[in-house]
Write an enzyme that holds these catalytic residues in place. Structure first.
Site, short mmCIF file in Angstrom:
data_model
loop_
_atom_site.label_atom_id
_atom_site.label_comp_id
_atom_site.label_asym_id
_atom_site.label_seq_id
_atom_site.Cartn_x
_atom_site.Cartn_y
_atom_site.Cartn_z
N ASP A 67 0.81 -1.22 0.00
CA ASP A 67 0.00 0.00 0.00
C ASP A 67 0.85 1.27 0.00
O ASP A 67 2.07 1.22 0.17
CB ASP A 67 -0.97 0.00 1.20
CG ASP A 67 -0.27 -0.37 2.51
OD1 ASP A 67 0.97 -0.36 2.56
OD2 ASP A 67 -0.97 -0.68 3.49
N ASN A 136 -7.46 -2.67 14.30
CA ASN A 136 -8.86 -3.02 13.99
C ASN A 136 -8.95 -4.21 13.02
O ASN A 136 -10.00 -4.44 12.45
CB ASN A 136 -9.58 -1.80 13.39
CG ASN A 136 -8.93 -1.31 12.09
OD1 ASN A 136 -7.97 -1.92 11.61
ND2 ASN A 136 -9.45 -0.24 11.54
N HIS A 138 -7.21 -4.60 10.21
CA HIS A 138 -6.97 -4.34 8.79
C HIS A 138 -5.68 -4.99 8.30
O HIS A 138 -4.75 -5.21 9.08
CB HIS A 138 -7.04 -2.84 8.44
CG HIS A 138 -5.87 -2.01 8.83
ND1 HIS A 138 -5.99 -0.85 9.57
CD2 HIS A 138 -4.54 -2.12 8.56
CE1 HIS A 138 -4.80 -0.30 9.73
NE2 HIS A 138 -3.91 -1.05 9.14
N GLU A 143 -9.66 -1.80 5.30
CA GLU A 143 -10.30 -1.50 6.58
C GLU A 143 -11.55 -2.37 6.78
O GLU A 143 -12.09 -2.91 5.80
CB GLU A 143 -10.72 -0.02 6.59
CG GLU A 143 -9.56 0.96 6.47
CD GLU A 143 -8.82 1.17 7.79
OE1 GLU A 143 -8.82 0.27 8.64
OE2 GLU A 143 -8.24 2.26 7.96
C1 GLP Z 1 -0.48 0.50 8.50
C2 GLP Z 1 -0.12 -0.35 7.28
C3 GLP Z 1 -0.37 -1.81 7.53
C4 GLP Z 1 0.25 -2.23 8.85
C5 GLP Z 1 -0.41 -1.43 9.97
C6 GLP Z 1 0.10 -1.80 11.35
O1 GLP Z 1 -1.82 0.82 8.55
N1 GLP Z 1 -0.85 0.03 6.12
O2 GLP Z 1 0.19 -2.58 6.47
O3 GLP Z 1 0.07 -3.60 9.07
O4 GLP Z 1 -0.12 -0.07 9.74
O5 GLP Z 1 1.22 -1.04 11.64
P1 GLP Z 1 2.22 -1.32 12.83
O6 GLP Z 1 3.03 -2.49 12.42
O7 GLP Z 1 3.03 -0.08 12.95
O8 GLP Z 1 1.41 -1.61 14.04
#
Ligand code: GLP
Length: 244
Positions: A67, A136, A138, A143
């Protein structure tokens, strides 16, 4: 789903890096799906160390990130293009031409998403998809919703994700409100999936992903239906899960 319990963040990172490096050793031309977020950084560090020692060669690897924020240039320090170079690509012997991230600088969402989808499909999808998980549930930026998404598309980020990701920005207002993300169907096309999770904030999402109903209100729950999915998580993230 295969659940691998890790003691802590370092242990999780090392175990995840081992799985990724095994993939690259078995297939030096592997196509890796990569993720941003803070969770995979430790695994990227470990892989870079092994790369420096000559144990894991990325010369012929191709990567496809999940993404990117819509509206950020590739050199914006908050962009995922920048993140990947800063945290990983600049520290391994990968050819930058073989690394791919959705083009957030292209404001034409339809064109940017179509192009990225065609790219991922054109290589026959990835061999291993690395995923973090949002608080959440995702995955990528898919989402919670009333349906599972298909290909790469533009999403409006939820308030909870904007809040969670604001820790990496100076001010919450600076967090882009939209992103381009691989869809759930594209993620499910990966031949194998590796989810990494750590810390208490992920405990509910990790429980729902593994034990909850398969529902788009927890996008990660669909991974229960993947035939080759491994979750590497630390004790805190697995706190609500039964010890098997
Ligand atoms: C973002 C990314 C996700 C990732 C999520 C969790 O939203 N788009 O790919 O899994 O964050 O991030 P973190 O690993 O910092 O908790």
């Amino acid at each position: 789903m295969r659940i691998v319990r890790a003691k802590d963040y370092q242990d999780m990172s090392r175990k995840a890096a081992n799985i990724i490096s095994a993939q690259v050793i078995l297939n030096p031309e592997a196509k890796l799906g990569l993720a941003t977020g803070t969770t995979p950084i430790g695994a990227y560090d470990q892989l870079a160390r092994w790369n420096a020692k000559g144990d894991c060669d990325f010369a012929h690897v191709q990567t496809f990130n999940l993404d990117e924020y819509r509206g950020l240039s590739h050199d914006d320090p908050q962009s995922y293009h920048y993140f990947m170079r800063d945290k990983f690509f600049n520290h391994i012997n990968i050819d930058l031409a073989n690394t791919h991230v959705p083009d957030g600088s292209n404001l034409d969402a339809e064109a940017a998403c179509y192009e990225y989808d065609a790219l991922v499909k054109g290589v026959g999808y990835v061999d291993l998809q690395l995923l973090g998980i949002g608080n959440n549930g995702h995955i990528g930026f898919n989402e919670p919703d009333d349906h599972f998404s298909k290909g790469t598309h533009c999403v409006d980020l939820t308030e909870s994700t904007i809040k969670a990701n604001s820790r990496l920005f100076e001010r919450e207002e600076d967090v882009p409100r939209q992103a381009y993300t691989m869809g759930v169907q594209t993620i499910m096309m990966a031949r194998s999936i590796l989810v990494v999770a750590n810390g208490p904030k992920k405990a509910q999402a990790v429980y729902d992903m593994i034990y909850g109903p398969v529902t788009p209100s927890c996008p990660a729950s669909i991974l229960q239906l993947h035939t080759n999915c491994t979750v590497v998580a630390d004790e805190e993230a697995l706190a609500l899960c039964p010890q098997e």
